[in-house]
Design a protein around this motif. Structure first.
Motif, PDB file in Angstrom:
ATOM      1  N   VAL A   1       1.369  -0.602  -1.354  1.00 27.62           N
ATOM      2  CA  VAL A   1       2.456   0.470  -2.027  1.00 27.62           C
ATOM      3  C   VAL A   1       1.433   1.612  -2.378  1.00 27.62           C
ATOM      4  O   VAL A   1       1.863   2.778  -2.052  1.00 27.62           O
ATOM      5  CB  VAL A   1       3.191  -0.222  -3.026  1.00 27.62           C
ATOM      6  N   LEU A   2       0.221   1.453  -2.904  1.00 28.41           N
ATOM      7  CA  LEU A   2      -0.568   2.422  -3.687  1.00 28.41           C
ATOM      8  C   LEU A   2      -1.530   3.137  -2.715  1.00 28.41           C
ATOM      9  O   LEU A   2      -2.277   3.924  -3.068  1.00 28.41           O
ATOM     10  CB  LEU A   2      -1.002   2.013  -4.832  1.00 28.41           C
ATOM     11  N   HIS A   3      -1.569   2.531  -1.327  1.00 31.82           N
ATOM     12  CA  HIS A   3      -2.765   3.067  -0.824  1.00 31.82           C
ATOM     13  C   HIS A   3      -2.208   4.591  -0.209  1.00 31.82           C
ATOM     14  O   HIS A   3      -1.149   4.955   0.056  1.00 31.82           O
ATOM     15  CB  HIS A   3      -2.727   2.220   0.775  1.00 31.82           C
ATOM     16  N   PRO A   4      -3.253   5.445  -0.163  1.00 34.41           N
ATOM     17  CA  PRO A   4      -3.201   6.914   0.025  1.00 34.41           C
ATOM     18  C   PRO A   4      -2.463   6.996   1.391  1.00 34.41           C
ATOM     19  O   PRO A   4      -1.620   8.096   1.344  1.00 34.41           O
ATOM     20  CB  PRO A   4      -4.484   7.602  -0.053  1.00 34.41           C
TER      21      PRO A   4
ATOM     22  N   VAL B   1      -1.757  -7.833  -3.417  1.00 30.56           N
ATOM     23  CA  VAL B   1      -1.261  -7.177  -2.212  1.00 30.56           C
ATOM     24  C   VAL B   1      -0.290  -6.215  -1.940  1.00 30.56           C
ATOM     25  O   VAL B   1      -0.509  -5.186  -1.251  1.00 30.56           O
ATOM     26  CB  VAL B   1      -1.017  -8.375  -1.230  1.00 30.56           C
ATOM     27  N   LEU B   2       0.665  -6.341  -2.840  1.00 33.88           N
ATOM     28  CA  LEU B   2       1.814  -5.521  -2.673  1.00 33.88           C
ATOM     29  C   LEU B   2       1.276  -4.015  -3.420  1.00 33.88           C
ATOM     30  O   LEU B   2       1.524  -2.962  -2.867  1.00 33.88           O
ATOM     31  CB  LEU B   2       2.859  -5.896  -3.405  1.00 33.88           C
ATOM     32  N   ARG B   3       0.501  -4.236  -4.571  1.00 35.90           N
ATOM     33  CA  ARG B   3       0.145  -3.115  -4.935  1.00 35.90           C
ATOM     34  C   ARG B   3      -0.708  -2.154  -4.110  1.00 35.90           C
ATOM     35  O   ARG B   3      -0.895  -1.018  -4.132  1.00 35.90           O
ATOM     36  CB  ARG B   3      -0.570  -3.499  -6.436  1.00 35.90           C
ATOM     37  N   LYS B   4      -1.674  -3.177  -3.515  1.00 36.49           N
ATOM     38  CA  LYS B   4      -2.537  -2.312  -2.503  1.00 36.49           C
ATOM     39  C   LYS B   4      -2.037  -1.759  -1.271  1.00 36.49           C
ATOM     40  O   LYS B   4      -2.351  -0.562  -0.901  1.00 36.49           O
ATOM     41  CB  LYS B   4      -3.443  -3.362  -2.031  1.00 36.49           C
TER      42      LYS B   4
ATOM     43  N   VAL C   1      -2.065  -9.385   5.910  1.00 39.20           N
ATOM     44  CA  VAL C   1      -2.401 -10.521   6.648  1.00 39.20           C
ATOM     45  C   VAL C   1      -3.707 -10.925   6.274  1.00 39.20           C
ATOM     46  O   VAL C   1      -4.075 -12.177   6.024  1.00 39.20           O
ATOM     47  CB  VAL C   1      -2.448 -10.278   8.230  1.00 39.20           C
ATOM     48  N   ALA C   2      -4.649 -10.028   5.804  1.00 41.70           N
ATOM     49  CA  ALA C   2      -6.269 -10.381   5.588  1.00 41.70           C
ATOM     50  C   ALA C   2      -6.107 -11.296   4.498  1.00 41.70           C
ATOM     51  O   ALA C   2      -6.724 -12.482   4.538  1.00 41.70           O
ATOM     52  CB  ALA C   2      -7.084  -9.068   5.520  1.00 41.70           C
ATOM     53  N   PRO C   3      -5.643 -10.879   3.250  1.00 46.34           N
ATOM     54  CA  PRO C   3      -5.640 -11.892   2.078  1.00 46.34           C
ATOM     55  C   PRO C   3      -4.956 -13.008   2.074  1.00 46.34           C
ATOM     56  O   PRO C   3      -5.153 -13.932   1.651  1.00 46.34           O
ATOM     57  CB  PRO C   3      -5.184 -10.776   0.899  1.00 46.34           C
ATOM     58  N   ALA C   4      -3.920 -12.755   2.957  1.00 43.84           N
ATOM     59  CA  ALA C   4      -2.904 -13.922   3.129  1.00 43.84           C
ATOM     60  C   ALA C   4      -3.847 -15.252   3.896  1.00 43.84           C
ATOM     61  O   ALA C   4      -3.838 -16.198   3.538  1.00 43.84           O
ATOM     62  CB  ALA C   4      -1.793 -13.536   3.639  1.00 43.84           C
TER      63      ALA C   4
ATOM     64  N   PHE D   1       1.735   1.622   9.330  1.00 45.90           N
ATOM     65  CA  PHE D   1       2.392   0.473   9.305  1.00 45.90           C
ATOM     66  C   PHE D   1       1.522  -0.582   9.882  1.00 45.90           C
ATOM     67  O   PHE D   1       1.531  -1.882   9.315  1.00 45.90           O
ATOM     68  CB  PHE D   1       3.581   0.519  10.399  1.00 45.90           C
ATOM     69  N   GLU D   2       0.460  -0.398  10.606  1.00 48.96           N
ATOM     70  CA  GLU D   2      -0.634  -1.213  11.407  1.00 48.96           C
ATOM     71  C   GLU D   2      -1.554  -1.758   9.951  1.00 48.96           C
ATOM     72  O   GLU D   2      -1.857  -2.751   9.751  1.00 48.96           O
ATOM     73  CB  GLU D   2      -1.339  -1.081  12.330  1.00 48.96           C
ATOM     74  N   ASN D   3      -1.957  -0.496   9.437  1.00 46.77           N
ATOM     75  CA  ASN D   3      -2.868  -0.726   8.097  1.00 46.77           C
ATOM     76  C   ASN D   3      -2.250  -1.696   7.166  1.00 46.77           C
ATOM     77  O   ASN D   3      -2.895  -2.537   6.575  1.00 46.77           O
ATOM     78  CB  ASN D   3      -3.421   0.650   7.589  1.00 46.77           C
ATOM     79  N   ALA D   4      -0.724  -1.161   7.007  1.00 49.57           N
ATOM     80  CA  ALA D   4      -0.185  -2.128   5.919  1.00 49.57           C
ATOM     81  C   ALA D   4      -0.133  -3.608   6.163  1.00 49.57           C
ATOM     82  O   ALA D   4      -0.197  -4.385   5.379  1.00 49.57           O
ATOM     83  CB  ALA D   4       1.242  -1.382   5.771  1.00 49.57           C
TER      84      ALA D   4
END
Length: 320
Positions: A168-171, A163-166, A141-144, A133-136
Motif C-alpha cells: 500500500v505504501l510503495h511509491p 506485506v500489506l504495508r509494503k 508472493v515473495a514473502p509468502a 500490479f505486477e510489482n504488488a
C-alpha cells in the motif's frame, strides 16, 4: 532495423555508461544510495502519476488485461518453480528465487521509457498498470513463499501486516493511485505542479538506466551456473511468448496494449530478484549472475522482439 537500433542504443548506452563509470571511479556501493532513493521515491512515481492522471478513467479499468498479464506471468513462474523443485531437487527457498529470476522482469527501471519510445503515449496506461500490479503481486508472493520455506519466521499476522504495508505504501502504488483519483475526478493539477512532475518524469529513465549499469558493475560475474541457461530462455523468450498467447486468448485488446505487455515481458531479470535473494540469504551470487547475463543477452533479444512487432510478424491478436 536501423530504427530499432536507434531506439535501443540510448537505453543500453546509458547502462554501459553507468557500468563504465562504476568501474572507472571505484565508488563504493553505498554511493548509489541517494540516486536509487531519487529514482524510487521521486522520478518513477512522478512518471507513473503523469501517465495515469492524464488518461481517461475508462481506459484505467481494464481488469481483464491486468488479470491476463499477471496470470501469464505466474503461469511461467509456476512452471519454473515446479521444474526447479521437483526435477532439479532444489530447496523450496532456492526454487522460489529461481522462479522469480525467470518471471520477474526489469519493468520498473527499463519498461516505461522503452515502451513509450517504441509505441508512444498510447503505451502509458498499460505500462503503468503492469508495473504497479505486477510489482504488488511480487511483493505479496515473495514473502509468502519464503514464509512457507521457513526463511521468514515472522508470525503470520505480522507478516501479513508487513506485506500489506509494503504494498500500500510503495511509491509506485501510491503515485498510481493518486493518478487514478485525479483522472476520475477530472481535477486539474496546477501548472507549477505539472511542471515539477514533468521535470521529475523526464529524469526517470536516464537515472534508472545509469543506476542499473552501476549496479551490474558492482556485482562481477564469477561463474555461470547451469540453471541460468534455461532461466534466461524462460525470461527472454518463454515469458513474452506466454504473455502474447494469453492476451490473444483473453480478449480483444488494443494492439499497443498487447505489444507493450509483450515488450515488458521480454525485459531482463529485475534487480529486485537479487534484493529478495539478499533479504533472505538465498541463491544470492546466482541471482546476481542472472541479472547480469539476462541483461547482456537482452541486447540481442530485444531488437529481435521489436522487429517482430514493428514488422507485424506478430499480429496484435493471434486468435482474431
Amino acid at each position: 532495423m536501423a530504427n530499432i537500433v536507434a531506439l535501443l542504443l540510448p537505453f543500453f548506452g546509458l547502462i554501459l555508461i553507468g557500468f563504465a563509470a562504476a568501474r572507472l571511479t571505484k565508488q563504493p556501493a553505498e554511493a548509489l544510495g541517494w540516486m536509487n532513493t531519487f529514482i524510487i521515491y521521486a522520478a518513477l512515481p512522478a512518471l507513473f502519476f503523469k501517465l495515469v492522471s492524464r488518461t481517461p478513467i475508462e481506459d484505467l479499468a481494464r481488469i481483464d488485461f491486468i488479470v491476463s498479464d499477471i496470470g501469464a506471468t505466474y503461469l511461467v513462474y509456476s512452471a519454473l518453480f515446479a521444474i526447479t523443485y521437483f526435477l532439479r531437487r532444489a530447496t523450496f527457498a532456492d526454487s522460489t528465487i529461481q522462479a522469480f529470476a525467470g518471471a520477474y522482469g526489469n519493468i520498473g527501471y527499463m519498461g516505461p521509457g522503452l515502451a513509450l519510445l517504441a509505441f508512444g503515449e498510447a503505451a502509458a496506461v498499460p505500462v503503468a498498470l503492469i508495473v504497479c500490479f505486477e510489482n504488488a503481486m511480487h511483493f505479496i508472493v515473495a514473502p509468502a513463499m519464503m514464509a512457507v520455506a521457513g526463511g521468514d519466521r515472522r508470525p503470520p499476522f505480522k507478516l501479513a501486516a508487513d506485506v500489506l504495508r509494503k504494498v500500500v505504501l510503495h511509491p509506485f502504488i501510491l503515485s498510481t493511485a493518486l493518478g487514478f483519483l485525479v483522472a476520475a475526478s477530472g481535477a486539474e493539477v496546477p501548472l507549477a505542479g505539472q511542471r515539477l512532475v514533468d521535470y521529475l518524469a523526464q529524469a526517470a529513465a536516464p537515472c534508472a538506466l545509469f543506476a542499473m549499469g552501476v549496479t551490474l558493475a558492482l556485482r562481477p560475474l564469477k561463474r555461470v551456473p547451469v540453471e541460468i541457461g534455461y532461466l534466461s530462455i524462460a525470461k527472454l523468450v518463454l515469458l513474452p511468448g506466454t504473455v502474447y498467447i494469453v492476451l490473444s486468448l483473453a480478449g480483444d485488446f488494443d494492439p499497443v496494449w498487447v505489444y507493450s505487455a509483450v515488450l515488458l515481458a521480454g525485459l531482463p531479470t529485475a534487480t529486485n530478484v537479487f534484493v529478495i535473494s539478499q533479504q533472505y540469504g538465498v541463491w544470492q551470487e546466482r541471482a546476481s549472475a542472472t541479472v547480469l547475463i539476462t541483461t547482456t543477452l537482452s541486447v540481442l533479444t530485444l531488437p529481435v522482439l521489436l522487429y517482430l512487432i514493428n514488422a507485424r510478424i506478430l499480429p496484435p491478436d493471434l486468435f482474431p
